[in-house]
Design an enzyme around this catalytic site. Structure first.
Site, PDB file in Angstrom:
ATOM      1  N   GLU A  21       7.596   6.636  -2.736  1.00  0.00           N
ATOM      2  CA  GLU A  21       8.204   6.019  -1.542  1.00  0.00           C
ATOM      3  C   GLU A  21       8.608   4.570  -1.830  1.00  0.00           C
ATOM      4  O   GLU A  21       8.152   3.644  -1.147  1.00  0.00           O
ATOM      5  CB  GLU A  21       7.196   6.038  -0.378  1.00  0.00           C
ATOM      6  N   PRO A  22       9.454   4.331  -2.829  1.00  0.00           N
ATOM      7  CA  PRO A  22       9.824   2.941  -3.127  1.00  0.00           C
ATOM      8  C   PRO A  22      10.704   2.337  -2.039  1.00  0.00           C
ATOM      9  O   PRO A  22      11.623   2.990  -1.553  1.00  0.00           O
ATOM     10  CB  PRO A  22      10.605   3.062  -4.439  1.00  0.00           C
ATOM     11  N   GLY A  23      10.403   1.103  -1.668  1.00  0.00           N
ATOM     12  CA  GLY A  23      11.248   0.385  -0.705  1.00  0.00           C
ATOM     13  C   GLY A  23      11.847  -0.810  -1.410  1.00  0.00           C
ATOM     14  O   GLY A  23      13.005  -0.828  -1.830  1.00  0.00           O
ATOM     15  N   ARG A  24      10.991  -1.820  -1.599  1.00  0.00           N
ATOM     16  CA  ARG A  24      11.373  -3.078  -2.248  1.00  0.00           C
ATOM     17  C   ARG A  24      12.155  -2.845  -3.546  1.00  0.00           C
ATOM     18  O   ARG A  24      13.116  -3.543  -3.827  1.00  0.00           O
ATOM     19  CB  ARG A  24      10.048  -3.800  -2.551  1.00  0.00           C
ATOM     20  N   ASP A  39      11.348 -24.800  15.154  1.00  0.00           N
ATOM     21  CA  ASP A  39       9.960 -24.644  14.716  1.00  0.00           C
ATOM     22  C   ASP A  39       9.739 -25.277  13.342  1.00  0.00           C
ATOM     23  O   ASP A  39      10.557 -25.095  12.432  1.00  0.00           O
ATOM     24  CB  ASP A  39       9.630 -23.145  14.657  1.00  0.00           C
ATOM     25  N   SER A  58       1.762  -3.148  -1.517  1.00  0.00           N
ATOM     26  CA  SER A  58       3.081  -3.705  -1.804  1.00  0.00           C
ATOM     27  C   SER A  58       2.930  -5.003  -2.591  1.00  0.00           C
ATOM     28  O   SER A  58       1.975  -5.756  -2.384  1.00  0.00           O
ATOM     29  CB  SER A  58       3.853  -3.929  -0.505  1.00  0.00           C
ATOM     30  N   LYS A  95      12.004   1.562   6.147  1.00  0.00           N
ATOM     31  CA  LYS A  95      11.535   0.338   6.814  1.00  0.00           C
ATOM     32  C   LYS A  95      11.919  -0.929   6.046  1.00  0.00           C
ATOM     33  O   LYS A  95      12.025  -2.000   6.619  1.00  0.00           O
ATOM     34  CB  LYS A  95      10.012   0.380   7.003  1.00  0.00           C
ATOM     35  N   TYR A 136      12.646  -6.322   3.243  1.00  0.00           N
ATOM     36  CA  TYR A 136      11.941  -6.694   4.475  1.00  0.00           C
ATOM     37  C   TYR A 136      12.472  -7.965   5.126  1.00  0.00           C
ATOM     38  O   TYR A 136      11.774  -8.585   5.914  1.00  0.00           O
ATOM     39  CB  TYR A 136      10.422  -6.828   4.227  1.00  0.00           C
ATOM     40  N   HIS A 185      -0.748   4.820  -1.494  1.00  0.00           N
ATOM     41  CA  HIS A 185       0.124   3.650  -1.680  1.00  0.00           C
ATOM     42  C   HIS A 185      -0.723   2.580  -2.351  1.00  0.00           C
ATOM     43  O   HIS A 185      -1.747   2.161  -1.825  1.00  0.00           O
ATOM     44  CB  HIS A 185       0.680   3.161  -0.339  1.00  0.00           C
ATOM     45  N   GLY A 243       5.380   0.128  -3.920  1.00  0.00           N
ATOM     46  CA  GLY A 243       4.685  -0.979  -4.586  1.00  0.00           C
ATOM     47  C   GLY A 243       5.443  -1.555  -5.770  1.00  0.00           C
ATOM     48  O   GLY A 243       4.998  -2.522  -6.379  1.00  0.00           O
TER      49      GLY A 243
HETATM   50  N1  PLP Z   1       5.421   3.814   2.080  1.00  0.00           N
HETATM   51  C1  PLP Z   1       4.621   3.325   3.043  1.00  0.00           C
HETATM   52  C2  PLP Z   1       3.761   4.276   3.798  1.00  0.00           C
HETATM   53  C3  PLP Z   1       4.580   1.953   3.309  1.00  0.00           C
HETATM   54  O1  PLP Z   1       3.773   1.476   4.272  1.00  0.00           O
HETATM   55  C4  PLP Z   1       5.438   1.081   2.570  1.00  0.00           C
HETATM   56  C5  PLP Z   1       5.428  -0.354   2.814  1.00  0.00           C
HETATM   57  O2  PLP Z   1       4.759  -0.877   3.664  1.00  0.00           O
HETATM   58  C6  PLP Z   1       6.280   1.650   1.603  1.00  0.00           C
HETATM   59  C7  PLP Z   1       6.244   3.000   1.364  1.00  0.00           C
HETATM   60  C8  PLP Z   1       7.224   0.806   0.772  1.00  0.00           C
HETATM   61  O3  PLP Z   1       6.514  -0.028  -0.062  1.00  0.00           O
HETATM   62  P1  PLP Z   1       7.258  -0.965  -1.128  1.00  0.00           P
HETATM   63  O4  PLP Z   1       8.329  -1.686  -0.420  1.00  0.00           O
HETATM   64  O5  PLP Z   1       6.187  -1.838  -1.655  1.00  0.00           O
HETATM   65  O6  PLP Z   1       7.801  -0.062  -2.199  1.00  0.00           O
END
Ligand code: PLP
Length: 427
Positions: free
Chosen positions: A283-286, A366, A210, A79, A394, A207, A247
């Site tokens: 589950e790292p995203g950022r 806007d 974030s 995501k 994001y 989690h 996070g």
């Molecule tokens: N996992 C879940 C279920 C989440 O909802 C999110 C972010 O909303 C993430 C992982 C990724 O989090 P981050 O980008 O803070 O690492």
């Protein structure tokens, strides 16, 4: 990287037909690529904003993760930024993927990700998406409620479930436990319900929230997970998986990965020692993408406002207003909720150049489409380009075409050396 790739299955085609990835010549860099792209756009009179994805940076982030958190297998949170080259590169490096929906599962499967490398990490899933996961052999999924267990027993009775618990997320900007996660006092009842329905529960997830500004909450969350493992054992479950969520910052601020890792590794050693055999994932995203993308946006308009607040005899102050070809409804939408950016000029700036108080706006009609207020920069002109680093988390995923402004294009670049190592190392 060569060492890592030698342990991975042969990858001749991390990016088939290069997937639009630009391989930098020996002396070239991502910065030079930006210079070239800007020249090219200028020659076409184009103000099109664009982002550059530096794949070498993405790979460095992964190598750093492996060195600080060697026991924790990352499942990248799609995501956060689902650009195809990001997903393909991480798949080649051997990460798993955290998907939130049928759409994300389908995207990563289409790139060749194996179903067992996916966790469907959403506790409130549409039934049709659960059925899709079942049909595709995606078994690992999270839950935090009895109603969800009943849905899973109808749509995917062979799922391997992970119980998401609520944790102390008061140190995080996005407090995800306000929306998801079972309270500790309810976990026993939930596990009994799973047993009654004949469902398999294999572990615990959480989690921390974030943009987490403290490392210590991880310790308590891991201790809480341990207590759920103990309850589960008493109820006859054999848990084998701990998922410590996301996070983590991608720019070592406000907490560095090293600081997080000291707390996490210490807590894992205490509550889930290596000998326990429990698999640890995250589950790292950022973390992976924040610093890997740079935005280039064009100054499409300019206004000079003479602020007539002067006392007698004084010259009125000038307030510069600049309007860029990208803004908070595009790549910079994260600014609407949190964060700030520091745009800088693409052209060289002399230290002697006078700086003016400026407001930098996005392109839409806007008034909340504002990028920076009260910013001191040298005078800009229509046609100048500004660069903004750390825009990978994001931004793209949430960007819109509000007011008819197109989303920014993305160009992926990689050094020649890395390209060869990734694509041919195990041949
Ligand atoms: N996992 C879940 C279920 C989440 O909802 C999110 C972010 O909303 C993430 C992982 C990724 O989090 P981050 O980008 O803070 O690492």
């Amino acid at each position: 990287l060569a060492q890592l790739m030698s342990k991975r299955p042969t990858m001749n085609d991390v990016w088939p037909d290069k997937c639009g990835v630009y391989i930098l010549d020996k002396e070239s860099t991502a910065t030079r690529f930006i210079d070239k792209k800007i020249k090219e756009l200028d020659s076409m009179d184009s103000e099109e904003p664009f982002q550059v994805l530096n794949l070498d940076t993405l790979i460095q982030m992964h190598l750093k993760w492996l060195s600080y958190l060697p026991r924790v297998k990352p499942f990248y949170a799609v995501k956060c930024n689902s650009t195809e080259t990001v997903l393909r590169t991480l798949n080649a490096l051997g990460t798993g993927f955290d998907c939130a929906s049928k759409g994300e599962i389908s995207q990563v499967l289409s790139l060749g990700v194996k179903p067992e490398n996916i966790i469907y990490a959403h506790t409130t899933k549409p039934q049709s998406h659960i059925k899709y996961a079942c049909a595709q052999g995606v078994n690992l999924m999270t839950f935090d409620d009895e109603e969800e267990l009943r849905k899973v027993s109808r749509c995917h009775p062979k799922a391997k479930l992970v119980l998401r618990i609520a944790v102390d997320d008061s140190s995080s900007f996005y407090r995800l436990s306000s929306k998801f996660g079972a309270g500790l006092s309810t976990t026993g009842r939930l596990l009994e319900c799973a047993a009654e329905l004949g469902l398999e529960v294999v572990g615990v997830s959480f989690h921390i929230g974030s943009i987490c500004s403290q490392s210590l909450p991880f310790r308590q969350a891991i201790a809480d997970a341990r207590s759920v493992f103990d309850t589960a054992k008493l109820l006859g479950f054999q848990f084998s998986l701990l998922d410590i969520g996301g996070g983590f910052s991608g720019k070592d601020f406000p907490v560095t990965l090293q600081e997080f890792s000291e707390v996490i590794n210490g807590a894992l050693d205490e509550y889930f020692p290596f000998e326990s055999g429990v698999q640890i994932i995250a589950e790292p995203g950022r973390y992976y993408v924040e610093s890997t993308f740079t935005l280039a946006a064009n100054v499409i308009a300019k206004r000079v406002i003479m602020e007539d607040m002067r006392k007698e005899g004084e010259v009125p102050e000038r307030l510069m207003m600049y309007y860029l070809s990208d803004g908070v409804y595009g790549s910079l939408n994260f600014l609407l909720i949190n964060g700030q950016v520091s745009p800088y000029l693409h052209r060289a700036v002399e230290s002697s150049e006078k700086r003016y108080r400026s407001v930098i706006w996005g392109p839409t009609c806007d008034c909340i489409d504002k990028i920076v207020d009260n910013y001191l920069v040298p005078e800009l002109h229509v046609g100048d380009w500004l660069l903004i680093d750390n825009v990978g988390a994001y931004g793209i995923s949430i960007s819109t075409e509000f007011n008819g402004f197109e989303r920014s294009s993305i160009y992926s670049v990689v050094t020649n050396e890395t390209w060869h190592t990734l694509n041919h190392s195990s041949q």
